[in-house]
Design a protein around this motif. Sequence first.
Motif, PDB file in Angstrom:
ATOM      1  N   ASN A 128      -2.668 -32.059  33.573  1.00 18.99           N
ATOM      2  CA  ASN A 128      -1.395 -31.846  33.536  1.00 18.99           C
ATOM      3  C   ASN A 128      -1.072 -32.194  32.149  1.00 18.99           C
ATOM      4  N   PRO A 129       0.301 -31.677  31.724  1.00 16.68           N
ATOM      5  CA  PRO A 129       0.700 -31.918  30.153  1.00 16.68           C
ATOM      6  C   PRO A 129       1.205 -33.305  30.323  1.00 16.68           C
ATOM      7  N   VAL A 130       0.911 -34.042  29.205  1.00 16.92           N
ATOM      8  CA  VAL A 130       1.698 -35.368  29.060  1.00 16.92           C
ATOM      9  C   VAL A 130       3.271 -35.223  28.287  1.00 16.92           C
ATOM     10  N   ILE A 131       4.423 -35.353  28.890  1.00 13.99           N
ATOM     11  CA  ILE A 131       5.456 -35.278  28.484  1.00 13.99           C
ATOM     12  C   ILE A 131       6.241 -36.761  28.206  1.00 13.99           C
ATOM     13  N   ASN A 132       6.519 -37.009  26.843  1.00 15.30           N
ATOM     14  CA  ASN A 132       7.213 -37.956  26.824  1.00 15.30           C
ATOM     15  C   ASN A 132       8.603 -37.808  25.999  1.00 15.30           C
ATOM     16  N   ALA A 133       9.955 -38.080  26.987  1.00 15.70           N
ATOM     17  CA  ALA A 133      11.112 -37.632  26.334  1.00 15.70           C
ATOM     18  C   ALA A 133      11.883 -38.979  26.366  1.00 15.70           C
ATOM     19  N   ARG A 134      12.584 -39.183  24.982  1.00 17.21           N
ATOM     20  CA  ARG A 134      13.498 -40.143  25.036  1.00 17.21           C
ATOM     21  C   ARG A 134      14.859 -39.511  24.612  1.00 17.21           C
ATOM     22  N   THR A 135      15.797 -39.741  25.354  1.00 16.23           N
ATOM     23  CA  THR A 135      17.094 -39.156  25.097  1.00 16.23           C
ATOM     24  C   THR A 135      18.217 -40.306  24.375  1.00 16.23           C
ATOM     25  N   HIS A 136      18.988 -39.788  23.641  1.00 19.56           N
ATOM     26  CA  HIS A 136      20.156 -40.802  23.098  1.00 19.56           C
ATOM     27  C   HIS A 136      21.252 -40.334  23.651  1.00 19.56           C
ATOM     28  N   GLN A 137      21.902 -41.531  23.904  1.00 21.72           N
ATOM     29  CA  GLN A 137      23.564 -41.534  24.398  1.00 21.72           C
ATOM     30  C   GLN A 137      24.391 -40.894  23.358  1.00 21.72           C
ATOM     31  N   PRO A 138      25.370 -39.932  23.724  1.00 23.43           N
ATOM     32  CA  PRO A 138      26.174 -39.443  22.486  1.00 23.43           C
ATOM     33  C   PRO A 138      27.148 -40.397  21.907  1.00 23.43           C
ATOM     34  N   MET A 139      27.329 -39.986  20.856  1.00 23.00           N
ATOM     35  CA  MET A 139      28.437 -41.152  19.930  1.00 23.00           C
ATOM     36  C   MET A 139      29.773 -40.589  19.993  1.00 23.00           C
ATOM     37  N   ILE A 140      30.508 -41.211  20.746  1.00 18.21           N
ATOM     38  CA  ILE A 140      31.890 -40.653  20.841  1.00 18.21           C
ATOM     39  C   ILE A 140      32.836 -41.679  20.258  1.00 18.21           C
ATOM     40  N   SER A 141      33.594 -41.115  19.377  1.00 19.00           N
ATOM     41  CA  SER A 141      34.639 -41.800  18.581  1.00 19.00           C
ATOM     42  C   SER A 141      36.069 -41.105  18.925  1.00 19.00           C
ATOM     43  N   TYR A 142      36.860 -42.148  19.702  1.00 18.96           N
ATOM     44  CA  TYR A 142      38.188 -41.738  20.128  1.00 18.96           C
ATOM     45  C   TYR A 142      39.353 -42.655  19.414  1.00 18.96           C
ATOM     46  N   GLN A 143      40.177 -42.035  18.646  1.00 22.62           N
ATOM     47  CA  GLN A 143      41.395 -42.705  18.097  1.00 22.62           C
ATOM     48  C   GLN A 143      42.717 -42.029  18.826  1.00 22.62           C
ATOM     49  N   PRO A 144      43.077 -42.866  19.472  1.00 18.92           N
ATOM     50  CA  PRO A 144      44.382 -42.281  20.361  1.00 18.92           C
ATOM     51  C   PRO A 144      45.584 -42.003  19.222  1.00 18.92           C
ATOM     52  N   GLY A 145      46.384 -40.957  19.989  1.00 21.90           N
ATOM     53  CA  GLY A 145      47.583 -40.683  19.227  1.00 21.90           C
ATOM     54  C   GLY A 145      48.644 -41.489  19.579  1.00 21.90           C
ATOM     55  N   ASP A 146      49.566 -41.267  18.795  1.00 26.72           N
ATOM     56  CA  ASP A 146      50.834 -42.002  18.983  1.00 26.72           C
ATOM     57  C   ASP A 146      52.108 -41.291  18.673  1.00 26.72           C
ATOM     58  N   VAL A 147      53.323 -41.760  19.182  1.00 22.22           N
ATOM     59  CA  VAL A 147      54.542 -41.023  18.942  1.00 22.22           C
ATOM     60  C   VAL A 147      55.680 -42.085  18.684  1.00 22.22           C
ATOM     61  N   TYR A 148      56.160 -41.933  17.358  1.00 17.80           N
ATOM     62  CA  TYR A 148      57.134 -42.990  16.979  1.00 17.80           C
ATOM     63  C   TYR A 148      58.619 -42.377  17.241  1.00 17.80           C
ATOM     64  N   ILE A 149      59.458 -42.854  17.947  1.00 23.20           N
ATOM     65  CA  ILE A 149      60.677 -42.422  18.090  1.00 23.20           C
ATOM     66  C   ILE A 149      61.656 -43.482  17.313  1.00 23.20           C
ATOM     67  N   SER A 150      62.487 -42.899  16.553  1.00 23.70           N
ATOM     68  CA  SER A 150      63.556 -43.548  15.771  1.00 23.70           C
ATOM     69  C   SER A 150      64.876 -42.822  15.805  1.00 23.70           C
TER      70      SER A 150
END
Length: 184
Positions: free
Chosen positions: A149-171
């Motif tokens: 049988n084939p020898v399969i070694n797989a290592r996955t990486h977590q996704p890198m997620i960057s989130y900066q929320p939006g904002d609403v300024y009312i004046s």
Amino acid sequence: MQIPQIRMQSQSAQIAMKTRPARQSIQQPNAELRIEQPQAEMKIRTTPSRLTIDQSQAWEDMNIKSVFRSIEENTQRASQDLLAGIARVSREGDEMIEIHTGRNVIVEQAKRKANPPPADVNITWVPSPFSVKIHYTPGKTDIQFDTNNPVINARTHQPMISYQPGDVYISLKQRNSLNIDFVK
């Protein structure tokens, strides 16, 4: 006449809205993958086929014989001829004993020797049918293999997620106002 007037001047309130959009970035690093395929193991065993052809009888039919076979046949034929000769001489001797009976035995024996019976002649096939003997044993091949049988070694990486929320300024861009004047 002058009627006093009321003058009203109004200004509506205005709202200012400023937005900052949200920002999102997603990066997915490649997975690390290593695959090894071990070679399969195969064993082949063969038993060779065997063909035997015995044409000794065909050679004998054509009077081409081995020395040993020729000596054996000549010995047998000589023994038979010797015994037949002894029997003939004995029979002829017995006939000669009866010569006193008035029979002409010598003339009879001379006629037999001078006119032998005709030889037996036949048409034959040379070599005779089925004189060549053939025997064949087929070979065998045994194939055995083990797959790995084939020898399969797989290592996955977590996704890198960057989130900066939006904002609403009312004046308040402009205040509301109401001016009332009386004019006479």
